[in-house]
Design a protein around this motif. Sequence first.
Motif, PDB file in Angstrom:
ATOM      1  N   LYS A  83       0.848  -1.193   0.000  1.00  0.00           N
ATOM      2  CA  LYS A  83       0.000   0.000   0.000  1.00  0.00           C
ATOM      3  C   LYS A  83       0.881   1.239   0.000  1.00  0.00           C
ATOM      4  O   LYS A  83       1.640   1.471   0.926  1.00  0.00           O
ATOM      5  N   LYS A  84       0.763   1.997  -1.075  1.00  0.00           N
ATOM      6  CA  LYS A  84       1.536   3.232  -1.155  1.00  0.00           C
ATOM      7  C   LYS A  84       0.877   4.227  -0.198  1.00  0.00           C
ATOM      8  O   LYS A  84      -0.313   4.508  -0.311  1.00  0.00           O
ATOM      9  N   ALA A  85       1.658   4.691   0.771  1.00  0.00           N
ATOM     10  CA  ALA A  85       1.105   5.652   1.741  1.00  0.00           C
ATOM     11  C   ALA A  85       0.775   6.958   1.025  1.00  0.00           C
ATOM     12  O   ALA A  85       1.493   7.360   0.109  1.00  0.00           O
ATOM     13  N   ASP A 118      -0.425  11.511  12.200  1.00  0.00           N
ATOM     14  CA  ASP A 118      -0.010  11.916  10.858  1.00  0.00           C
ATOM     15  C   ASP A 118       0.595  13.321  10.864  1.00  0.00           C
ATOM     16  O   ASP A 118       1.583  13.585  10.165  1.00  0.00           O
ATOM     17  N   LEU A 166      -2.140  -3.638   8.417  1.00  0.00           N
ATOM     18  CA  LEU A 166      -0.890  -2.953   8.748  1.00  0.00           C
ATOM     19  C   LEU A 166       0.291  -3.390   7.880  1.00  0.00           C
ATOM     20  O   LEU A 166       1.101  -2.559   7.478  1.00  0.00           O
ATOM     21  N   ARG A 180       1.065  -1.463   4.886  1.00  0.00           N
ATOM     22  CA  ARG A 180       1.576  -0.103   5.142  1.00  0.00           C
ATOM     23  C   ARG A 180       3.043  -0.091   5.548  1.00  0.00           C
ATOM     24  O   ARG A 180       3.605   0.975   5.821  1.00  0.00           O
ATOM     25  N   THR A 199      -2.351   7.155   9.005  1.00  0.00           N
ATOM     26  CA  THR A 199      -2.209   6.615   7.642  1.00  0.00           C
ATOM     27  C   THR A 199      -0.762   6.558   7.166  1.00  0.00           C
ATOM     28  O   THR A 199      -0.492   6.130   6.056  1.00  0.00           O
ATOM     29  N   SER A 200       0.179   7.014   7.990  1.00  0.00           N
ATOM     30  CA  SER A 200       1.583   7.081   7.562  1.00  0.00           C
ATOM     31  C   SER A 200       2.169   5.686   7.377  1.00  0.00           C
ATOM     32  O   SER A 200       1.698   4.725   7.981  1.00  0.00           O
ATOM     33  N   PRO A 201       3.227   5.559   6.564  1.00  0.00           N
ATOM     34  CA  PRO A 201       3.893   4.257   6.447  1.00  0.00           C
ATOM     35  C   PRO A 201       4.581   3.883   7.760  1.00  0.00           C
ATOM     36  O   PRO A 201       5.051   4.763   8.487  1.00  0.00           O
TER      37      PRO A 201
END
Length: 516
Positions: free
Chosen positions: A102-104, A301, A325, A328, A385-387
């Motif tokens: 998943k691209k953050a 975030d 998770l 991410r 939502t951050s990586p």
Amino acid sequence: MEHHNNKPLYIKIKESDNVAIIVNDNGLPKGTVFADGLTLIEDIPQGHKVALNDINQGQAIIRYGEVIGYAKVEIKKGAWINESVTQMPTAPMLHELPIATKKAPVLPPLDGYTFEGYRNKDGSVGTRNILGITMSVNCVSGVVEYVCKIIERDLLPKYPNVDGVVALTHLYGCGVAIDAPAAIVPIRSIHNLAKNPNFGGEIMVVSLGCEKLQPARLLKGTEDTIPIRIEDDDLVTLQDEHGFKAMVDHILMVAEKHLQKLNLRKRETVPASELVVGMQCGGSDAFSGVTSNPSVGYASDLLVRCGATVMFSEVTEVRDGIHLLTPRAADEAVGKALIREMQWYDQYLAAGKVDRSANTTPGNKKGGLNNIVEKAMGSIAKSGTSPIVEVLSPGQRPTKKGLIFAATPASDFVCGSQQVASGITLQVFTTGRGTPYGLAMVPVIKMSSRNIVAEQWFDLIDISAGDIALGKATIEDIGWRLFHLILDVASGRKKPWSDHWKLYNPLAIFNPAPIT
């Protein structure tokens, strides 16, 4: 704050959900009709789930767009969905998880935010200026706590720039299998606890003398820690002293040396990127995953966008959301490390003949959380939502900035102690049921998921996310409010209630190793 008992309200999170939670204080009675025509066919308490349509036996119960259980019986539209009618799903299989897929979302950097902190020689920045007294074994804790009272009464008034003194008590050090593989966890944790930035690098150690965790071993730490160097006169060994008064006087003499150095420190303006914030929840309810935890995730975030370090934890409370998770993870190594920590904990629980379902408390269930799966979905909302850039085993310190998963048990006290060992300088703690939890080493901002809790505990809760449930505020509104409160508390401009009343839980270092 106005109450909202007049108009019946429910919250549905995702379009695919077939349940919603009741918003109104004290719940709603049978026969209540909502604006969309939904009619309750039984009384449903606040925070508990209502079926939005008929659900057949064996059919999935969906909340957060995720399966949180299966219907044990046929459930009619408007019925109360509680634990008795819900079958818990199995946990996601660890060997088939998507990793780093998943691209953050690219969030623009946030520049210009600062706080007033204490810079340390090692480059870290504290939010408090505290003398921490490390001990190599629990046997000395009574003496150290006795001396801490004298320090507070007689010495601290002479050193106005020092915020306090903390005995770093624990139940480890002797009567333990010191060379057991799992002993790395408590040894590393006690070692890294002494290095928390809020202690300013002023380390002193009190030892008994005959314990298994000898001071040299404590200071050396483990393979994945950096050794601590202290002067010979920073170590007090009680078995070398001639009587109790001599012990007390020696500890006081060493403490005063360190207090003199700490007192020279002053707050200075530093970028928000120097913050290390721990996110935790305890006494959760069905609103935690709707109001407070998503607000914390939004603030997470914002902090990451400032270049800060944010830790979320509680393995059993992410285990059922691990499939959300691992995608991410910033890269494959981080994804594999997440799985490693889940596997380790699965085995740890299996050795005790339980699984993650043992996590959910009577209060969680009373607050509308049927099982650990539902609780996990709300818990991981704190991560935003951050990586995920790094995964820490219990008690490890981060090597990167950004969003970090610091593996810990979910117990409030153990998680808090382990996050302090991992170097947090401030903690945000969300609660739906209410808890007077606090930490002496780092300020704890307490956020409630419902206004009714904040009103009842007006002198214990620092900020409420309850307006989100009423449509009076957005997650973004409360997230920004929390972000500014974090900067104010980190700067010493505002004092959370737990610090005001000095409500501090004892440290509870995680020890999965055998006790002999």
